[in-house]
Write an enzyme that holds these catalytic residues in place. Structure first.
Site, mmCIF file in Angstrom:
data_model
loop_
_atom_site.group_PDB
_atom_site.id
_atom_site.type_symbol
_atom_site.label_atom_id
_atom_site.label_comp_id
_atom_site.label_asym_id
_atom_site.label_seq_id
_atom_site.Cartn_x
_atom_site.Cartn_y
_atom_site.Cartn_z
ATOM 1 N N ASP A 267 -8.535 4.859 -1.592
ATOM 2 C CA ASP A 267 -7.923 3.575 -1.074
ATOM 3 C C ASP A 267 -7.228 2.586 -2.236
ATOM 4 O OD1 ASP A 267 -7.437 0.894 0.379
ATOM 5 O OD2 ASP A 267 -9.037 1.533 1.799
ATOM 6 N N CYS B 63 0.885 -1.161 0.045
ATOM 7 C CA CYS B 63 -0.014 -0.084 -0.179
ATOM 8 C C CYS B 63 0.786 1.190 0.063
ATOM 9 C CB CYS B 63 -1.047 0.042 1.082
ATOM 10 S SG CYS B 63 -0.077 -0.032 2.764
ATOM 11 N N HIS C 84 -2.302 1.392 7.310
ATOM 12 C CA HIS C 84 -2.455 1.552 5.771
ATOM 13 C C HIS C 84 -1.951 2.983 5.459
ATOM 14 C CE1 HIS C 84 -4.414 0.168 1.954
ATOM 15 N NE2 HIS C 84 -4.967 1.085 2.012
#
Length: 466
Positions: free
Chosen positions: A186, A57, A168
């Site tokens: 996201d 990520c 994240h």
């Protein structure tokens, strides 16, 4: 994956989040667009990515930002095209390590700086005035979304939002003033779609303290550093890594050597110190970003990877490094190879010994004389290499598996906004509910580390509003 292994097709967003494609999500976007609070959205949407690996990520977010801000990497991705991809972001942490552990805030910032971005990293101290800190976050976010050249990236704990998973990274693309919500793009699109989150809740998610480092997460404000070049020439071997017991031992031996007083005061401090450096660290120096079995290719080989302008720059940087006093001394001692990588490694090496010893002072003087004569591009190359070294050394110091080795002395605290001993008392927020905990038991936890210290040379600070 075994036939009995747990499998997933996406996750349902919790009630704290509003799906971007829902009717409410569309209304929030329309409102933000009319207010001028979604200008950066179009740059980011054009480069929206799904992370290639479960722990990518951070890398995928940075690739998205670099390509959105139209940063030329100066080297080929595939075919004849220069373009950023996750596989190119390995200067601050080996990709093999990132695939296992992800990256932390310090490594994320290091990667951004090595690729021409200006980075301001804000970590939120849970003991500070949260109202004032939230106001600052909102101001930074609005400044980003109304622009077309500044991106705000958040590092947060999913659990605080009611989502499954842990730490994240993702960029923010828009802000709705009426509902005080931010649009998170996201990068784990296989799990959650883009969604709106109340700013206060997102701010709480960034306060979450990583238990392994006792430091909170936070956010980054990023823009292109114009008239600069990315790191194009020197790099660290992949074995210069946080999980290397050998490197930890070598770093400890090097610091002890620098701190020790030579038995023979007439000893040539520079010659013996250069010899010791080569003995300990020669294997970690690489040149020109072209690797064949981890062997350096001469700088003339860069034409295959770089455009003509950067290839010429590469040769000029090599020439300046080899023209300096450090390289000449190494050559006289038979320590220098055909390339300048070992010399560059020493020129960039942080000499954080307080008070400075005779060996440190002698080495610092000849290094300063060389770097002072460099042009802006050669200085930039050495500065970026130094950021890589500092980032990886700090990673080595923090590895629990290396406790059998003597602890390395901490880096100079003159650049730190908050001393490490204060960070150790910070406590994580207690936002997770029992139901969320049960959900998490069925899914891998991708909880990334947050560093207790800043990347030297970057703007990193804890938000501690009065």
């Amino acid at each position: 994956m075994s036939a009995t292994a747990k499998q997933f097709y996406r996750r349902q967003l919790p009630s704290t989040c509003v799906d971007f494609s829902s009717e409410l999500g569309k209304a929030l976007f329309t409102s933000s667009l009319l207010k001028g609070h979604a200008n950066i959205y179009f740059k980011l949407a054009a480069q929206f990515r799904t992370q290639d690996e479960p722990l990518f990520c951070g890398l995928s977010t940075l690739v998205m930002v670099l390509n959105a801000l139209e940063v030329d990497p100066g080297r080929v991705w595939k075919g004849s095209w220069r373009w950023y991809h996750e596989s190119m972001l390995d200067c601050c942490a080996p990709l093999e390590t990132v695939m296992k552990t992800g990256i932390n805030l310090r490594q994320f910032a290091c990667l951004a700086v090595c690729n021409r971005l200006s980075v301001r990293t804000e970590q939120i101290d849970p003991d500070s005035n949260m109202d004032a800190a939230l106001i600052k976050f909102r101001q930074d976010l609005i400044a980003s979304v109304v622009s077309e050249d500044t991106v705000l990236v958040t590092s947060f704990n999913r659990g605080v939002l009611g989502q499954t998973g842990g730490g994240h990274f993702s960029p923010i693309a828009a802000y709705d003033e009426g509902s005080d919500r931010a649009l998170i793009m996201d990068v784990a699109r296989f799990k959650y779609p883009p969604h709106w989150v109340e700013l206060k809740l997102l701010h709480q998610a960034m306060q979450s303290v990583d238990k392994s480092t006792s430091a909170p997460r936070g956010y980054f404000v990023m823009s292109l550093r114009k008239d600069t070049r990315p790191l194009i020439l020197f790099r660290l071997h992949r074995n210069f890594a946080v999980d290397s017991k050998q490197l930890n031992s070598q770093l400890t031996e090097w610091r002890a050597y620098l701190q020790a007083t030579p038995a023979d005061q007439s000893d040539d401090l520079i010659s013996t110190t250069l010899t010791k450096f080569r003995e300990l660290f020669e294997e970690y120096s690489l040149c020109c970003k072209i690797i064949n079995g981890d062997k350096c290719t001469p700088c003339s080989g860069m034409e295959a990877m770089l455009d003509e302008q950067l290839s010429e720059c590469c040769k000029l940087i090599c020439k300046q490094v080899k023209a300096g006093g450090v390289y000449e001394r190494m050559a006289a001692l038979g320590l220098a190879k055909q390339h300048a990588a070992l010399t560059a490694l020493l020129l960039a090496w942080p000499l954080d010994i307080e008070p400075p010893t005779g060996r440190v002072e002698a080495l610092s003087n000849i290094i300063a004389q060389d770097v002072q004569r460099f042009d802006a591009y050669a200085k930039n190359e050495i500065d970026l290499l130094r950021i890589q070294i500092r980032t990886r050394i700090l990673g080595v110091e923090q590895q629990p598996a290396l406790h059998d080795f003597p602890a390395l002395a901490p880096l100079s605290s003159q650049h730190l906004q908050l001393p490490l001993q204060q960070l150790q008392h910070l406590q994580p927020l207690q936002h997770l509910q029992q139901q969320q905990h049960l959900q998490h038991l069925h899914e891998p936890q991708h909880d990334f580390l947050s560093p207790p210290q800043q990347v030297h040379g970057l703007h990193l600070q804890f938000v501690h509003a009065q």
